[in-house]
Design a protein around this motif. Structure first.
Motif, PDB file in Angstrom:
ATOM      1  N   PHE A  50     -21.810 -27.356   8.280  1.00 29.75           N
ATOM      2  CA  PHE A  50     -22.495 -27.571   6.996  1.00 29.75           C
ATOM      3  C   PHE A  50     -23.999 -27.777   7.187  1.00 29.75           C
ATOM      4  CE2 PHE A  50     -18.101 -28.603   5.859  1.00 29.75           C
ATOM      5  CZ  PHE A  50     -17.964 -27.852   4.706  1.00 29.75           C
ATOM      6  N   ARG A  51     -24.409 -28.333   8.300  1.00 25.47           N
ATOM      7  CA  ARG A  51     -25.838 -28.480   8.565  1.00 25.47           C
ATOM      8  C   ARG A  51     -26.505 -27.108   8.703  1.00 25.47           C
ATOM      9  NH1 ARG A  51     -25.526 -30.607  13.174  1.00 25.47           N
ATOM     10  NH2 ARG A  51     -25.064 -32.683  12.382  1.00 25.47           N
ATOM     11  N   ALA A  52     -25.825 -26.182   9.396  1.00 25.16           N
ATOM     12  CA  ALA A  52     -26.378 -24.834   9.554  1.00 25.16           C
ATOM     13  C   ALA A  52     -26.453 -24.105   8.216  1.00 25.16           C
ATOM     14  CB  ALA A  52     -25.530 -24.039  10.549  1.00 25.16           C
ATOM     15  N   ILE A  53     -25.479 -24.367   7.307  1.00 25.86           N
ATOM     16  CA  ILE A  53     -25.497 -23.735   5.985  1.00 25.86           C
ATOM     17  C   ILE A  53     -26.683 -24.242   5.161  1.00 25.86           C
ATOM     18  CG2 ILE A  53     -24.276 -23.619   3.773  1.00 25.86           C
ATOM     19  CD1 ILE A  53     -21.675 -23.579   5.338  1.00 25.86           C
ATOM     20  N   VAL A  54     -26.853 -25.559   5.127  1.00 25.92           N
ATOM     21  CA  VAL A  54     -27.942 -26.134   4.323  1.00 25.92           C
ATOM     22  C   VAL A  54     -29.301 -25.678   4.857  1.00 25.92           C
ATOM     23  CG1 VAL A  54     -29.053 -28.283   3.614  1.00 25.92           C
ATOM     24  CG2 VAL A  54     -26.553 -28.105   3.617  1.00 25.92           C
ATOM     25  N   ASN A  55     -29.421 -25.563   6.168  1.00 25.99           N
ATOM     26  CA  ASN A  55     -30.689 -25.120   6.773  1.00 25.99           C
ATOM     27  C   ASN A  55     -30.825 -23.603   6.789  1.00 25.99           C
ATOM     28  OD1 ASN A  55     -31.390 -27.797   7.328  1.00 25.99           O
ATOM     29  ND2 ASN A  55     -30.457 -27.742   9.364  1.00 25.99           N
ATOM     30  N   TYR A  87     -29.057 -21.745  -0.209  1.00 19.60           N
ATOM     31  CA  TYR A  87     -28.309 -22.922   0.232  1.00 19.60           C
ATOM     32  C   TYR A  87     -29.211 -24.092   0.601  1.00 19.60           C
ATOM     33  CZ  TYR A  87     -23.835 -20.554   0.094  1.00 19.60           C
ATOM     34  OH  TYR A  87     -22.689 -19.909  -0.350  1.00 19.60           O
ATOM     35  N   THR A  88     -30.507 -23.849   0.687  1.00 21.07           N
ATOM     36  CA  THR A  88     -31.423 -24.972   0.951  1.00 21.07           C
ATOM     37  C   THR A  88     -31.460 -25.941  -0.237  1.00 21.07           C
ATOM     38  OG1 THR A  88     -33.339 -23.735   0.107  1.00 21.07           O
ATOM     39  CG2 THR A  88     -32.836 -23.530   2.460  1.00 21.07           C
ATOM     40  N   ARG A  89     -30.946 -25.520  -1.401  1.00 16.85           N
ATOM     41  CA  ARG A  89     -30.904 -26.403  -2.566  1.00 16.85           C
ATOM     42  C   ARG A  89     -29.901 -27.550  -2.369  1.00 16.85           C
ATOM     43  NH1 ARG A  89     -29.902 -22.598  -7.626  1.00 16.85           N
ATOM     44  NH2 ARG A  89     -30.265 -24.583  -8.730  1.00 16.85           N
ATOM     45  N   LEU A  90     -29.045 -27.420  -1.354  1.00 13.16           N
ATOM     46  CA  LEU A  90     -28.100 -28.497  -1.049  1.00 13.16           C
ATOM     47  C   LEU A  90     -28.731 -29.607  -0.202  1.00 13.16           C
ATOM     48  CD1 LEU A  90     -24.890 -26.425  -0.180  1.00 13.16           C
ATOM     49  CD2 LEU A  90     -25.219 -27.914  -2.168  1.00 13.16           C
ATOM     50  N   ALA A  91     -29.951 -29.400   0.244  1.00  8.65           N
ATOM     51  CA  ALA A  91     -30.624 -30.414   1.053  1.00  8.65           C
ATOM     52  C   ALA A  91     -30.777 -31.700   0.238  1.00  8.65           C
ATOM     53  CB  ALA A  91     -31.989 -29.915   1.512  1.00  8.65           C
ATOM     54  N   GLY A  92     -30.403 -32.810   0.827  1.00 10.44           N
ATOM     55  CA  GLY A  92     -30.475 -34.095   0.123  1.00 10.44           C
ATOM     56  C   GLY A  92     -29.227 -34.416  -0.668  1.00 10.44           C
ATOM     57  N   GLU A  93     -28.327 -33.448  -0.825  1.00 12.54           N
ATOM     58  CA  GLU A  93     -27.070 -33.678  -1.542  1.00 12.54           C
ATOM     59  C   GLU A  93     -25.962 -34.079  -0.558  1.00 12.54           C
ATOM     60  OE1 GLU A  93     -26.799 -33.638  -4.750  1.00 12.54           O
ATOM     61  OE2 GLU A  93     -28.718 -32.691  -5.281  1.00 12.54           O
ATOM     62  N   VAL A  94     -24.984 -34.822  -1.048  1.00  7.99           N
ATOM     63  CA  VAL A  94     -23.807 -35.156  -0.242  1.00  7.99           C
ATOM     64  C   VAL A  94     -22.835 -33.991  -0.375  1.00  7.99           C
ATOM     65  CG1 VAL A  94     -21.904 -36.754   0.110  1.00  7.99           C
ATOM     66  CG2 VAL A  94     -24.145 -37.625  -0.614  1.00  7.99           C
ATOM     67  N   VAL A  95     -22.714 -33.196   0.677  1.00  6.19           N
ATOM     68  CA  VAL A  95     -21.846 -32.025   0.634  1.00  6.19           C
ATOM     69  C   VAL A  95     -20.389 -32.422   0.867  1.00  6.19           C
ATOM     70  CG1 VAL A  95     -21.391 -29.752   1.629  1.00  6.19           C
ATOM     71  CG2 VAL A  95     -23.752 -30.557   1.394  1.00  6.19           C
ATOM     72  N   THR A 123     -17.894 -32.339  -1.955  1.00  6.28           N
ATOM     73  CA  THR A 123     -18.428 -33.269  -2.960  1.00  6.28           C
ATOM     74  C   THR A 123     -19.398 -32.562  -3.893  1.00  6.28           C
ATOM     75  OG1 THR A 123     -18.218 -35.093  -1.380  1.00  6.28           O
ATOM     76  CG2 THR A 123     -19.654 -35.449  -3.279  1.00  6.28           C
ATOM     77  N   THR A 124     -20.264 -31.733  -3.338  1.00  2.32           N
ATOM     78  CA  THR A 124     -21.250 -30.993  -4.150  1.00  2.32           C
ATOM     79  C   THR A 124     -21.051 -29.510  -3.895  1.00  2.32           C
ATOM     80  OG1 THR A 124     -22.834 -32.805  -3.936  1.00  2.32           O
ATOM     81  CG2 THR A 124     -23.689 -30.677  -4.678  1.00  2.32           C
ATOM     82  N   SER A 125     -20.411 -28.838  -4.833  1.00  2.33           N
ATOM     83  CA  SER A 125     -20.157 -27.404  -4.680  1.00  2.33           C
ATOM     84  C   SER A 125     -21.116 -26.564  -5.525  1.00  2.33           C
ATOM     85  CB  SER A 125     -18.717 -27.072  -5.069  1.00  2.33           C
ATOM     86  OG  SER A 125     -18.475 -27.433  -6.430  1.00  2.33           O
ATOM     87  N   ARG A 126     -21.777 -27.206  -6.502  1.00  2.00           N
ATOM     88  CA  ARG A 126     -22.707 -26.499  -7.383  1.00  2.00           C
ATOM     89  C   ARG A 126     -24.061 -27.195  -7.413  1.00  2.00           C
ATOM     90  NH1 ARG A 126     -20.352 -22.991 -11.181  1.00  2.00           N
ATOM     91  NH2 ARG A 126     -18.061 -22.980 -11.153  1.00  2.00           N
ATOM     92  N   VAL A 127     -25.074 -26.407  -7.591  1.00  6.30           N
ATOM     93  CA  VAL A 127     -26.416 -26.919  -7.852  1.00  6.30           C
ATOM     94  C   VAL A 127     -26.900 -26.184  -9.103  1.00  6.30           C
ATOM     95  CG1 VAL A 127     -28.776 -27.150  -7.034  1.00  6.30           C
ATOM     96  CG2 VAL A 127     -26.878 -27.388  -5.426  1.00  6.30           C
ATOM     97  N   GLY A 128     -27.000 -26.942 -10.186  1.00  2.00           N
ATOM     98  CA  GLY A 128     -27.325 -26.296 -11.457  1.00  2.00           C
ATOM     99  C   GLY A 128     -26.160 -25.441 -11.894  1.00  2.00           C
TER     100      GLY A 128
END
Length: 229
Positions: free
Chosen positions: A96-101, A144-152, A192-197
């Motif tokens: 998940f870290r590689a996805i967010v980055n 996927y960088t929009r997930l940064a700071g979110e609890v995935v 936990t967080t599957s959507r952003v907006g």
């Protein structure tokens, strides 16, 4: 007076003469013995350098190839130490870290060579493209960088199933129990967080089928209820 003095000196002289005779006798025994010495002299020792005594040594044989499990009838075997839960968390967190980055290089390093991404959206059998290729396409279409700071996901919610646990049912319909190899681990990850907006970036849960390679786990199959937009 003179007579008295002469009598006192006679015994002393006799004792001196007797001691001299004893010393002469011992000297004659030491010098006149013609017998050979009881130990080897320096001139009789071998001229070459002395070598240590030989020791019989059994040649070392290579140990058997390490395995995860073996039968008692197999004889001499080498068993690998099972990896702990920490190794599972390392792979899941790294994924998940590689996805967010959006770090595709790090992501590819977490997949096995034949890793597949199975989407259950397309029916029971799902679609099974190559996992690295599928995620490369997803990162091109979605941010996927929009997930940064979110609890995935939360570690306490992970469900870990091991092949050696004698599972009576599969952790997921897309994974058959009989297909699990000894040492495999299946991890159910509630997202936990599957959507952003309005953008859906992940499924409601991700199931990772992990396969051991050396001292780490790699992702062999990835099952997710997700359809590429």
């Amino acid at each position: 007076m003179i007579l008295s003095s002469s009598r006192s000196e006679l015994p002393r002289r006799a004792r001196v003469s007797m001691a001299a005779c004893v010393l002469l006798f011992v000297g004659l025994l030491g010098c006149g013995g013609a017998g050979a010495p009881l130990f080897a002299t320096t001139s009789e020792l071998p001229e070459g350098s002395r070598r240590p005594d030989g020791v019989a040594v059994d040649p070392a044989s290579a140990p058997p190839r390490a395995r995860d499990v073996a039968n008692a009838e197999a004889g001499l075997v080498t068993l690998r130490t099972p990896l702990g839960t920490e190794a599972v968390l390392t792979t899941v967190s790294g994924f998940f870290r590689a996805i967010v980055n959006e770090d595709m290089e790090a992501l590819e390093g977490l997949f096995t060579r034949d890793a597949l991404s199975i989407s259950t959206t397309y029916g029971p059998s799902g679609s099974s493209p190559s996992a690295p290729l599928f995620w490369t396409q997803r990162m091109r279409r979605l941010d996927y960088t929009r997930l940064a700071g979110e609890v995935v996901f939360r570690e306490v919610e992970l469900e870990v199933y091991r092949a050696e646990d004698a599972l009576t049912s599969s952790p997921h319909p897309a994974i058959r129990v009989e297909a699990l190899s000894m040492g495999d681990v299946v991890v159910r990850v509630p997202i936990t967080t599957s959507r952003v907006g309005s953008d859906r970036l992940l499924g409601e849960e991700v199931v990772l089928w992990l396969r051991r390679e050396g001292e780490r786990y790699r992702i062999y199959r990835l099952v997710e209820d997700f359809q590429m937009p």
